[in-house]
Structure formats: C-alpha cells, structure tokens
Design a protein around this motif. Sequence first.
Motif, PDB file in Angstrom:
ATOM      1  N   MET A   1       0.851  -1.194   0.000  1.00 22.50           N
ATOM      2  CA  MET A   1       0.000   0.000   0.000  1.00 22.50           C
ATOM      3  C   MET A   1       0.885   1.243   0.000  1.00 22.50           C
ATOM      4  N   ALA A   2       0.721   2.069  -1.008  1.00 20.30           N
ATOM      5  CA  ALA A   2       1.528   3.280  -1.113  1.00 20.30           C
ATOM      6  C   ALA A   2       1.048   4.320  -0.107  1.00 20.30           C
ATOM      7  N   THR A   3       1.981   5.095   0.453  1.00 27.14           N
ATOM      8  CA  THR A   3       1.579   6.162   1.364  1.00 27.14           C
ATOM      9  C   THR A   3       1.329   7.435   0.571  1.00 27.14           C
ATOM     10  N   LYS A   4       0.325   8.162   1.030  1.00 28.32           N
ATOM     11  CA  LYS A   4       0.064   9.463   0.425  1.00 28.32           C
ATOM     12  C   LYS A   4       1.138  10.434   0.862  1.00 28.32           C
ATOM     13  N   THR A   5       1.578  11.277  -0.046  1.00 29.46           N
ATOM     14  CA  THR A   5       2.563  12.278   0.345  1.00 29.46           C
ATOM     15  C   THR A   5       2.356  13.539  -0.493  1.00 29.46           C
ATOM     16  N   THR A   6       3.195  14.505  -0.227  1.00 33.02           N
ATOM     17  CA  THR A   6       3.145  15.731  -1.021  1.00 33.02           C
ATOM     18  C   THR A   6       4.525  15.997  -1.620  1.00 33.02           C
ATOM     19  N   ILE A   7       4.565  16.841  -2.641  1.00 29.68           N
ATOM     20  CA  ILE A   7       5.793  17.018  -3.419  1.00 29.68           C
ATOM     21  C   ILE A   7       6.911  17.619  -2.577  1.00 29.68           C
ATOM     22  N   ASP A   8       6.568  18.470  -1.605  1.00 26.57           N
ATOM     23  CA  ASP A   8       7.629  19.069  -0.786  1.00 26.57           C
ATOM     24  C   ASP A   8       8.308  18.042   0.124  1.00 26.57           C
ATOM     25  N   GLN A   9       7.738  16.830   0.253  1.00 26.08           N
ATOM     26  CA  GLN A   9       8.324  15.786   1.112  1.00 26.08           C
ATOM     27  C   GLN A   9       9.154  14.769   0.331  1.00 26.08           C
ATOM     28  N   LEU A  10       9.201  14.902  -0.990  1.00 28.55           N
ATOM     29  CA  LEU A  10       9.764  13.833  -1.816  1.00 28.55           C
ATOM     30  C   LEU A  10      11.225  13.531  -1.528  1.00 28.55           C
ATOM     31  N   GLU A  11      11.999  14.555  -1.117  1.00 24.09           N
ATOM     32  CA  GLU A  11      13.433  14.296  -0.942  1.00 24.09           C
ATOM     33  C   GLU A  11      13.688  13.277   0.169  1.00 24.09           C
ATOM     34  N   LYS A  12      12.711  13.121   1.083  1.00 21.05           N
ATOM     35  CA  LYS A  12      12.884  12.134   2.155  1.00 21.05           C
ATOM     36  C   LYS A  12      12.383  10.767   1.723  1.00 21.05           C
ATOM     37  N   GLN A  13      11.848  10.660   0.496  1.00 21.09           N
ATOM     38  CA  GLN A  13      11.162   9.423   0.121  1.00 21.09           C
ATOM     39  C   GLN A  13      11.700   8.789  -1.152  1.00 21.09           C
ATOM     40  N   VAL A  14      12.939   9.079  -1.450  1.00 22.70           N
ATOM     41  CA  VAL A  14      13.543   8.491  -2.643  1.00 22.70           C
ATOM     42  C   VAL A  14      13.579   6.971  -2.495  1.00 22.70           C
ATOM     43  N   GLY A  15      13.091   6.258  -3.491  1.00 26.99           N
ATOM     44  CA  GLY A  15      13.062   4.799  -3.446  1.00 26.99           C
ATOM     45  C   GLY A  15      11.737   4.234  -2.953  1.00 26.99           C
ATOM     46  N   ASP A  16      10.941   5.083  -2.284  1.00 25.83           N
ATOM     47  CA  ASP A  16       9.646   4.620  -1.773  1.00 25.83           C
ATOM     48  C   ASP A  16       8.578   4.641  -2.860  1.00 25.83           C
ATOM     49  N   THR A  17       7.533   3.846  -2.635  1.00 24.82           N
ATOM     50  CA  THR A  17       6.357   3.929  -3.483  1.00 24.82           C
ATOM     51  C   THR A  17       5.339   4.827  -2.786  1.00 24.82           C
ATOM     52  N   VAL A  18       4.971   5.914  -3.449  1.00 29.43           N
ATOM     53  CA  VAL A  18       4.073   6.890  -2.822  1.00 29.43           C
ATOM     54  C   VAL A  18       2.964   7.302  -3.787  1.00 29.43           C
ATOM     55  N   THR A  19       1.939   7.949  -3.219  1.00 27.62           N
ATOM     56  CA  THR A  19       0.855   8.489  -4.035  1.00 27.62           C
ATOM     57  C   THR A  19       0.843  10.013  -3.935  1.00 27.62           C
TER      58      THR A  19
END
Length: 502
Positions: A1-19
Amino acid sequence: MATKTTIDQLEKQVGDTVTLQGWVYNSRASGKIIFIILRDGTGRCQCVIEKDENTESFFADVKKLAQESALALTGVVSKEERATGGFELKVTDATIVHAAGDYPITPKPHGIEFLMKHRHLWFRSQRQWHILRVRATVIDQIRRFFNDNGFLLMDTPLFAPAAGEGAQTLFQVDYFGDPVFLAQTGQLYLEAACMAHRKVYCFGPTFRAEKSKTRRHLTEFWMVEPEIAFASLSDVIDLSEDLLCSIVDRVLRDHLDDLEALDRNIDELHAIKKPFHRITYTEAADLLRGSKAKALLERDLVEKNARVEELNALIEELDATTKAQGVKQWKKDKAIAEVIDRREERSELEEQIRNIPHHMELAANFEWGSDLGGSDETIISRLHDRPVAVTHYPKRVKAFYMREDRTNDDVVECVDVLAPQGFGEIIGGSAREEDYDRLLRRIGEEKLDRNDYEWYLDLRRFGSVPHGGFGLGVERTVAWICNLKHIRETIPYPRMMGKFYP
RNA sequence: UCCCCGAUAGCUCAAUUGGUAGAGCGAGCGGCUGUUAACCGCUAGGUCGUAGGUUCGAAUCCUACUCGGGGAGCCA
C-alpha cells in the motif's frame, strides 16, 4: 500500500512507493511515454508513465487529460536531474479524479486583462504561487513580531462614523439608514487602546476610494498599525526599522527559492539593515534641489536612451527571427514572446524618458511647503541603498492629529519610510498631538466637526501622554520584497478602481 | 478629473500602409520511448470593440462612445 505524500516531502522518500494527488500543470506525450508535470500545491514534480502491462489500463485515458485535470498518481520516487524540481515519480498506478475541460490559461503569454478576469485560476500559475507564499509569510512575521514584542492585538472597527483623515476618499455604506464609512485606518481607535494596554496593534483590511489607477494603489488593502504610549517620534522610527528588518530576515530565511524564482536581487535585500537613513523633509527638499538629484536624472536619461537603442536593435533582430524561413516554430514562439516583452519595456522607457525633464523641473524647483510627489520620493529613495525615513513635514500637508514640533510650529513630528530601489512609501507614521489645546486648534484649522472627535479629545483630558505609531501597507511591502512591478499581484483578489470581479 | 497608448479567432499577435482576414498556441483526430512552453501531419474556429462618416472599395483614414493598459493628482 503506497503512502500518500506531497511534493515538498519527496526528498525524504527516494526509493519509496508513494501516491501524489494534484493537477496537471503540463503534459507531453509520445506513443509510449507520457511526462506529466504535476502540481499539488506544495510544488511541482515530473511524473513519467511508460506504456507497459502495469499502466496499459489507464495509459490512453491519462494521455488525453487536459491541463489542470486532477489525478492521483502512485509510483516510485527517484532523484532525477533532468526533471524540474530534481525528483521524478515513475508511475505504476493512476486514478483520474476529474478530467478538466478546456483550461483558459495556457503555458503561453497572456494579456493582463485576461489574467485579471481569470484571477481565480491565475494564482495556480507558478509566478503567482511564489508571490502569494511570500505574502503569507510577510503577514505571519508581522503578527509574530508584534506578539513577541509585547504588543496586544486590538481589533478596530471597519464601520466608522467619521473620517480618519480626509473624507473624500471614503467608501460610504448604508448602515440601517445612517451613512457610515468603511475604515481607512484604525489609528484613532488604537490611540485610545494604547492608553489601556500601552503597546497595541491592529491588522486588517482597509478601504480607500481614491480614484487612482496606478501600480501602487488598491481600493482594498491590508495594513498593520502599531501604537505605543509614552513614545517619541524616534521610538516610532526605531520600531519601523525593527519591523521591516524582521520581515526581510524572515523572508530571506524561509523563501530564498521563491525569491529566486521571482528573479529578486537577494543582495539588495541582505543590505536591509539597521539603522535606516533618517533625513528631515527640509533636508529632502535640499537633496531634490541639489546636484546629486540632477546628476541622477541626467544619468537616467542617458542610460534609458541607450537602453532604448539596444531594444530597438534587439526587437529588429527578433522580428527577423520570427519571419525567417526554416526556423523551428518553438524558436519563433520564444522570439514573439520576447518581442512583446521588449516592446512593453521600450514603451515604458519612452514614457519615463518623456517624464524625466518634468521630474527634473519638479525636483529643481521644489518649494518648501508642498508635499513630496511620487517622482520626488523615487529620487530620494534611489539616492539611498537602504530604506529612508523622511521626517518633519510641513504641518499643512499632514493630518490634524500629528504632533507639532515644539521647536518649529511649521512642521509636525511625522515619518514616511520609503523603500529602496524607488518603490516609494511603505510606512507612514507620527507622534500624535497629546496637548488638548493644540489638538483642538488643529481640528478647527482643518475645519473638522468637533462633535465627531469628542471621544478622541477625551484621551487628552484623562492622563494624556506622548504617544505614536505608524501604518505599514502589506501589499506595497510584498511588492518591494518580491520586486514586482504592480501591486495587483500581491493579493489573492485585488480590488482596484472599477474592478471587483472575481 | 486630466494626459498618453491600445482593442482583429478561446489566447498571444500578423495583415506588404486603402484592394479576397493569416500564423502559432489552445481544442479535435492521427503519429512518435526521455520530454523540459516537446515535436510532425490533418480538421474546425472571425459581425476586425460599438455607432456614424469619407471612398468604387475600410481591420486600415476621420468623429463620437464603450472597455482596457500606463501615468499625473492623492495615498500605504
């Protein structure tokens, strides 16, 4: 299940599957790959959809989406230097929330009339997005500054029975059959409040029915007004310096990326430090009549004429590009857009050049006693690298409540703070007349109805003390900090003479 | 209130200076595997701001009006 996120948080989520949930800012597609620039309110991110067994079910539908369609995209985050923003989402799943119709604001040039009619959509655009972010921080910093420095918020009424300053520029409204006015300042009410709480401020919208169609005027704008008991004019100026410095520091701390996107010269902002220049009106008048002002305008004339020549050549060259055979269409588009910009710059310069002799004359023949005009303010502010506080104006060009200078009855203890780079007045303030007899005389001299001011005179009957304050225009401050040509971009829904839609 | 500039396709602009209204973007259809305001081909899209006037003929010249932009005054 992908976690919801926002674009300003992306640098902490490299490699993750997100929505990501957002809107199509722009999209480009070829047969088997789609690039969507998604904006989600926090930033922009390039999302890539390659046609394969995972994406086949939605590929065709997403490819057809128009600009500003809403959708949720799920995928793996990666660092990607080729993409705007530096990150990319490799999409594995997509949900279309809403397929937009024909969006009016395309990624091409538009005229200001069209954009203003679509203000409700326009502020989705990149440049407007940056500006309104800075505005929010400027407002937040104003509140923090006063709250952290012992000021108490005192809301003042927006319906006011009489004029604060001049009655010609008030909007009249019907108040159950009685005429009242939309407030153009909370100052008189604040003066009363500072006698109860010592340091107070009000912050809200204010209304001026001035019939001015210029880049510096709105009919509805936001103003913060502090007022302090036991304060001198010098205390008022100190406060204005501290406030402006704290606003500039905060924006530099939190919004470097926005300022850079807006092409703001950062060094000029770093130069905003205490103490500001302080000159009297009389010194300003000398400055205007002096050789420095003359030299400035003469140099202006030479530089602007040279620039016009430069522009003429540039426009000719670009025109040739737009008409040339075998030039790529996108290059022609760019040339056309630039021609429009350069022509606008040229016609502005030409108007300025036409005005310079007049401005020189105004400055050279400036008479003690008249108010500083717009061109005079520009000259004074351009002769300084930091804000300039101009004090002690002639009594007759200023409001009745300003304190008479006890050493020279012809002037009052007031201050206008001019922003640098020619942005003009952003602060107006003064020490207030605390002497009952003098105030009463001034009310008479200005032919105001004493009955309207009985409550105000009470403040001089019961423990009257020296006090003072100023008003800071939020929109002019934002325009200066963001280096905007026009104030209308500093507020979500500008209200100007003859304009109130949307 | 005054001065200057402008109004042509949904948008941004052209129209050889008075002689059949044109391009790009956007929209629709088709093509294209790394685009950065993508690109290529085809299609649809117009009471030239409104009303008069001059002329064989007006988007183009003249007059008035409406709307918009910039500036002056006034102001934060």
